[in-house]
Design an enzyme around this catalytic site. Structure first.
Site, PDB file in Angstrom:
ATOM      1  N   TYR A 185      21.304 -16.081  66.593  1.00 54.54           N
ATOM      2  CA  TYR A 185      22.576 -14.959  67.179  1.00 54.54           C
ATOM      3  C   TYR A 185      22.648 -15.554  68.507  1.00 54.54           C
ATOM      4  O   TYR A 185      24.477 -16.312  67.943  1.00 54.54           O
ATOM      5  CB  TYR A 185      21.944 -14.024  67.747  1.00 54.54           C
ATOM      6  CG  TYR A 185      22.505 -12.607  66.914  1.00 54.54           C
ATOM      7  CD1 TYR A 185      24.010 -12.268  66.381  1.00 54.54           C
ATOM      8  CD2 TYR A 185      21.133 -11.788  66.476  1.00 54.54           C
ATOM      9  CE1 TYR A 185      23.628 -10.987  65.387  1.00 54.54           C
ATOM     10  CE2 TYR A 185      21.700 -11.303  64.998  1.00 54.54           C
ATOM     11  CZ  TYR A 185      22.396 -10.184  65.169  1.00 54.54           C
ATOM     12  OH  TYR A 185      22.763  -9.553  64.079  1.00 54.54           O
TER      13      TYR A 185
ATOM     14  N   ASP B 258      19.352  -1.817  71.610  1.00 55.92           N
ATOM     15  CA  ASP B 258      19.667  -2.805  70.472  1.00 55.92           C
ATOM     16  C   ASP B 258      18.631  -4.364  70.621  1.00 55.92           C
ATOM     17  O   ASP B 258      18.395  -4.733  72.539  1.00 55.92           O
ATOM     18  CB  ASP B 258      21.296  -3.366  70.383  1.00 55.92           C
ATOM     19  CG  ASP B 258      21.960  -4.364  69.644  1.00 55.92           C
ATOM     20  OD1 ASP B 258      22.396  -3.896  68.631  1.00 55.92           O
ATOM     21  OD2 ASP B 258      21.579  -5.469  69.493  1.00 55.92           O
TER      22      ASP B 258
ATOM     23  N   ARG C 140      16.915   1.684  61.556  1.00 58.22           N
ATOM     24  CA  ARG C 140      17.785   2.571  62.808  1.00 58.22           C
ATOM     25  C   ARG C 140      17.583   4.097  62.037  1.00 58.22           C
ATOM     26  O   ARG C 140      17.745   4.294  61.466  1.00 58.22           O
ATOM     27  CB  ARG C 140      18.625   1.669  62.461  1.00 58.22           C
ATOM     28  CG  ARG C 140      19.953   1.731  63.202  1.00 58.22           C
ATOM     29  CD  ARG C 140      21.405   0.845  63.647  1.00 58.22           C
ATOM     30  NE  ARG C 140      21.082  -0.141  64.108  1.00 58.22           N
ATOM     31  CZ  ARG C 140      21.679  -1.243  63.760  1.00 58.22           C
ATOM     32  NH1 ARG C 140      23.257  -0.551  63.585  1.00 58.22           N
ATOM     33  NH2 ARG C 140      21.660  -2.076  64.116  1.00 58.22           N
TER      34      ARG C 140
ATOM     35  N   ARG D 187      29.289   8.205  72.252  1.00 59.40           N
ATOM     36  CA  ARG D 187      29.721   6.704  71.754  1.00 59.40           C
ATOM     37  C   ARG D 187      31.315   7.272  72.525  1.00 59.40           C
ATOM     38  O   ARG D 187      32.281   6.338  72.748  1.00 59.40           O
ATOM     39  CB  ARG D 187      29.922   6.135  70.566  1.00 59.40           C
ATOM     40  CG  ARG D 187      28.590   6.042  70.222  1.00 59.40           C
ATOM     41  CD  ARG D 187      28.753   4.313  71.397  1.00 59.40           C
ATOM     42  NE  ARG D 187      29.059   3.626  70.227  1.00 59.40           N
ATOM     43  CZ  ARG D 187      30.289   2.866  70.417  1.00 59.40           C
ATOM     44  NH1 ARG D 187      30.564   3.528  71.660  1.00 59.40           N
ATOM     45  NH2 ARG D 187      31.008   1.725  70.376  1.00 59.40           N
TER      46      ARG D 187
ATOM     47  N   ARG E 234      26.067   5.735  63.968  1.00 59.30           N
ATOM     48  CA  ARG E 234      28.235   6.403  63.637  1.00 59.30           C
ATOM     49  C   ARG E 234      27.448   7.221  62.680  1.00 59.30           C
ATOM     50  O   ARG E 234      28.098   7.807  61.934  1.00 59.30           O
ATOM     51  CB  ARG E 234      28.065   4.996  63.418  1.00 59.30           C
ATOM     52  CG  ARG E 234      29.275   4.411  64.585  1.00 59.30           C
ATOM     53  CD  ARG E 234      29.784   3.178  63.942  1.00 59.30           C
ATOM     54  NE  ARG E 234      28.455   2.540  63.496  1.00 59.30           N
ATOM     55  CZ  ARG E 234      28.796   1.189  63.083  1.00 59.30           C
ATOM     56  NH1 ARG E 234      29.731   0.116  63.284  1.00 59.30           N
ATOM     57  NH2 ARG E 234      27.915   0.176  63.010  1.00 59.30           N
TER      58      ARG E 234
HETATM   59  O1  CP3 Z   1      17.417   3.928  65.298  1.00 62.91           O
HETATM   60  C1  CP3 Z   1      18.076   3.264  66.696  1.00 62.91           C
HETATM   61  O2  CP3 Z   1      18.396   4.592  67.544  1.00 62.91           O
HETATM   62  C2  CP3 Z   1      17.197   2.342  67.282  1.00 62.91           C
HETATM   63  C3  CP3 Z   1      18.547   1.669  67.426  1.00 62.91           C
HETATM   64  C4  CP3 Z   1      18.974  -0.047  67.047  1.00 62.91           C
HETATM   65  C5  CP3 Z   1      20.669  -0.428  67.144  1.00 62.91           C
HETATM   66  N1  CP3 Z   1      20.056  -1.694  66.632  1.00 62.91           N
HETATM   67  C6  CP3 Z   1      21.510   0.555  67.720  1.00 62.91           C
HETATM   68  C7  CP3 Z   1      22.784  -0.452  67.146  1.00 62.91           C
HETATM   69  C8  CP3 Z   1      18.163  -0.860  66.243  1.00 62.91           C
HETATM   70  C9  CP3 Z   1      16.655  -0.923  66.289  1.00 62.91           C
HETATM   71  C10 CP3 Z   1      18.843  -1.705  66.060  1.00 62.91           C
HETATM   72  C11 CP3 Z   1      18.455  -3.378  65.196  1.00 62.91           C
HETATM   73  C12 CP3 Z   1      19.202  -4.388  65.658  1.00 62.91           C
HETATM   74  N2  CP3 Z   1      20.122  -4.808  66.413  1.00 62.91           N
HETATM   75  C13 CP3 Z   1      19.128  -5.525  64.529  1.00 62.91           C
HETATM   76  C14 CP3 Z   1      18.016  -5.437  63.685  1.00 62.91           C
HETATM   77  C15 CP3 Z   1      17.833  -4.675  62.424  1.00 62.91           C
HETATM   78  C16 CP3 Z   1      18.530  -5.004  61.469  1.00 62.91           C
HETATM   79  O3  CP3 Z   1      19.296  -4.108  61.328  1.00 62.91           O
HETATM   80  O4  CP3 Z   1      18.585  -6.199  60.794  1.00 62.91           O
HETATM   81  C17 CP3 Z   1      19.631  -6.621  64.490  1.00 62.91           C
HETATM   82  C18 CP3 Z   1      20.500  -7.909  63.790  1.00 62.91           C
HETATM   83  C19 CP3 Z   1      20.607  -5.486  65.430  1.00 62.91           C
HETATM   84  C20 CP3 Z   1      21.973  -6.435  65.774  1.00 62.91           C
HETATM   85  C21 CP3 Z   1      22.964  -5.729  65.386  1.00 62.91           C
HETATM   86  N3  CP3 Z   1      23.640  -4.451  66.714  1.00 62.91           N
HETATM   87  C22 CP3 Z   1      24.041  -5.513  64.950  1.00 62.91           C
HETATM   88  C23 CP3 Z   1      24.273  -6.189  63.879  1.00 62.91           C
HETATM   89  C24 CP3 Z   1      25.033  -4.813  64.966  1.00 62.91           C
HETATM   90  C25 CP3 Z   1      26.743  -4.121  64.488  1.00 62.91           C
HETATM   91  C26 CP3 Z   1      25.637  -3.627  62.897  1.00 62.91           C
HETATM   92  C27 CP3 Z   1      26.220  -2.370  62.849  1.00 62.91           C
HETATM   93  O5  CP3 Z   1      25.990  -1.138  62.226  1.00 62.91           O
HETATM   94  O6  CP3 Z   1      27.943  -1.976  62.877  1.00 62.91           O
HETATM   95  C28 CP3 Z   1      24.760  -3.498  66.033  1.00 62.91           C
HETATM   96  C29 CP3 Z   1      25.256  -2.570  66.733  1.00 62.91           C
HETATM   97  C30 CP3 Z   1      24.588  -1.400  67.221  1.00 62.91           C
HETATM   98  N4  CP3 Z   1      22.650  -2.074  67.395  1.00 62.91           N
HETATM   99  C31 CP3 Z   1      24.934  -0.356  66.649  1.00 62.91           C
HETATM  100  C32 CP3 Z   1      23.595   0.231  67.120  1.00 62.91           C
HETATM  101  C33 CP3 Z   1      23.793   2.236  66.434  1.00 62.91           C
HETATM  102  C34 CP3 Z   1      26.534   0.191  66.100  1.00 62.91           C
HETATM  103  C35 CP3 Z   1      27.336   0.013  67.760  1.00 62.91           C
HETATM  104  C36 CP3 Z   1      27.601   1.528  68.134  1.00 62.91           C
HETATM  105  O7  CP3 Z   1      27.599   2.938  68.379  1.00 62.91           O
HETATM  106  O8  CP3 Z   1      29.445   1.209  68.093  1.00 62.91           O
END
Ligand code: CP3
Length: 321
Positions: free
Chosen positions: A126, A51, A2, A15, A6
């Protein structure tokens, strides 16, 4: 890993205007979030902002984020899984293709663009649990009690994700990454029986030219050799398996990606530099290493740490040229 998120003030500003799902589904905004880290740091590739849960709407799942993903009706029975019908990705998530096209245009060839999806086992975890990271009792119960039901779900997801990656590649993605974030909860036997064939099915059924596939499954050092059978071109490593140990175990058959612990970025810049150099040293002078974090960037990461990391890698690359 990622890139956006944030830890970036400009992402937090986006956001404040929209919720996470709206951000993912509005091509103009998702393209903006994709480009934010590229403008700020000298990164060598962009990853599309989305995501892994987004394409699950194509199989009828209703997903919310707070900020962790939640599934409205967890899939617990054979009847629920038999009733799933996959709708065409181009109809359900057309915005993803638009984000890819838009970002490619705005990048103008400056750096390549990576598309991605979740691996079937991780998505199934999930969907069956209804949420992530708080235990995997339900998906494991299904795996032991009703293995055929889980296999059916995995096959459906594999075909849906192959279609999803194909859509991204057709729109212009130049590489794709498959995230198998929860495969590490499986024993070697169960990894071989469930997660591995499903991930391989995604790789095999994705229609592509020379676009490489990256497979990343954190905490799976106990099944590293097995991952070669996914037929991915690149294996991503979390920080638990050093690159110099992974190289002989993968017999030079794939490129390796990783693997700085993202927590290192919470330390002062000089620590970041030292730890980044240690990762580059453990990669040695073998061809086929993509420097990266060993997992997603943490929300409390200081910007200066990312700058120190990028500068350190760029300086090493220049010194070798
Ligand atoms: O880098 C990028 O810009 C790519 C975007 C990206 C997101 N999620 C955005 C996101 C990517 C590549 C992912 C992959 C993802 N999402 C995975 C695989 C990678 C890993 O971490 O193992 C998984 C398991 C998810 C599921 C997911 N989505 C989770 C567990 C969460 C919460 C994580 C947290 O940091 O709280 C999300 C939400 C999410 N996906 C956010 C972002 C930027 C945070 C959401 C917000 O802005 O409120």
């Amino acid at each position: 890993m990622r890139q956006a998120g944030r830890y970036l003030p400009e992402y937090r500003a986006l956001r404040e205007r929209v919720d996470f799902l709206t951000l993912c589904k509005t091509p103009e905004l998702a393209a903006e979030a994709t480009l934010q880290p590229i403008r700020r740091f000298g990164l060598d590739a962009a990853i599309i902002f989305s995501d892994i849960m987004i394409p699950l709407e194509a199989i009828g799942a209703r997903i919310t984020f707070d900020p962790v993903p939640r599934v409205a009706e967890p899939l617990r029975t054979r009847a629920q899984i038999d009733a799933l019908r996959a709708r065409p990705m181009a109809e359900v998530v057309p915005f993803v293709g638009e984000v890819v096209t838009r970002v490619r245009r705005e990048l103008g060839g400056q750096v390549p663009l990576i598309g991605f999806c979740g691996a079937p086992f991780t998505l199934a975890a999930y969907l069956v649990e209804g949420k992530g990271g708080e235990g995997f009792g339900e998906v494991k119960r299904m795996m032991f009690a009703e293995p055929d039901t889980l296999t059916r779900l995995l096959e459906l997801l594999a075909d849906a994700m192959a279609e999803y990656l194909t859509l991204q590649i057709a729109a212009g993605a130049q590489a794709v990454q498959i995230f198998d974030s929860w495969a590490g909860i499986l024993s070697p036997e169960d990894y071989r029986r469930f997660a591995l064939p499903a991930a391989r099915r995604v790789v095999q059924r994705t229609q592509r030219g020379d676009e490489p596939v990256i497979y990343f499954a954190p905490a799976t050092g106990h099944v590293l050799e097995e991952q070669l059978a996914t037929q991915a071109d690149v294996i991503g490593l979390c920080w638990r398996t050093p690159l110099d140990q992974a190289r002989p175990r993968t017999e030079g058959r794939v490129a390796l990606q990783g693997n700085l612990d993202p927590h290192a970025l919470l330390a002062p810049p000089e620590v970041v530099r030292r730890r980044a150099l240690a990762v580059l040293d453990s990669a040695g002078d073998h061809p086929g290493h993509i420097m990266n974090l060993g997992h997603g960037i943490l929300p409390d990461t200081p910007i200066e740490s990312v700058e120190a990391l990028v500068e350190t890698v760029a300086a090493r690359v220049r010194s070798e040229a």
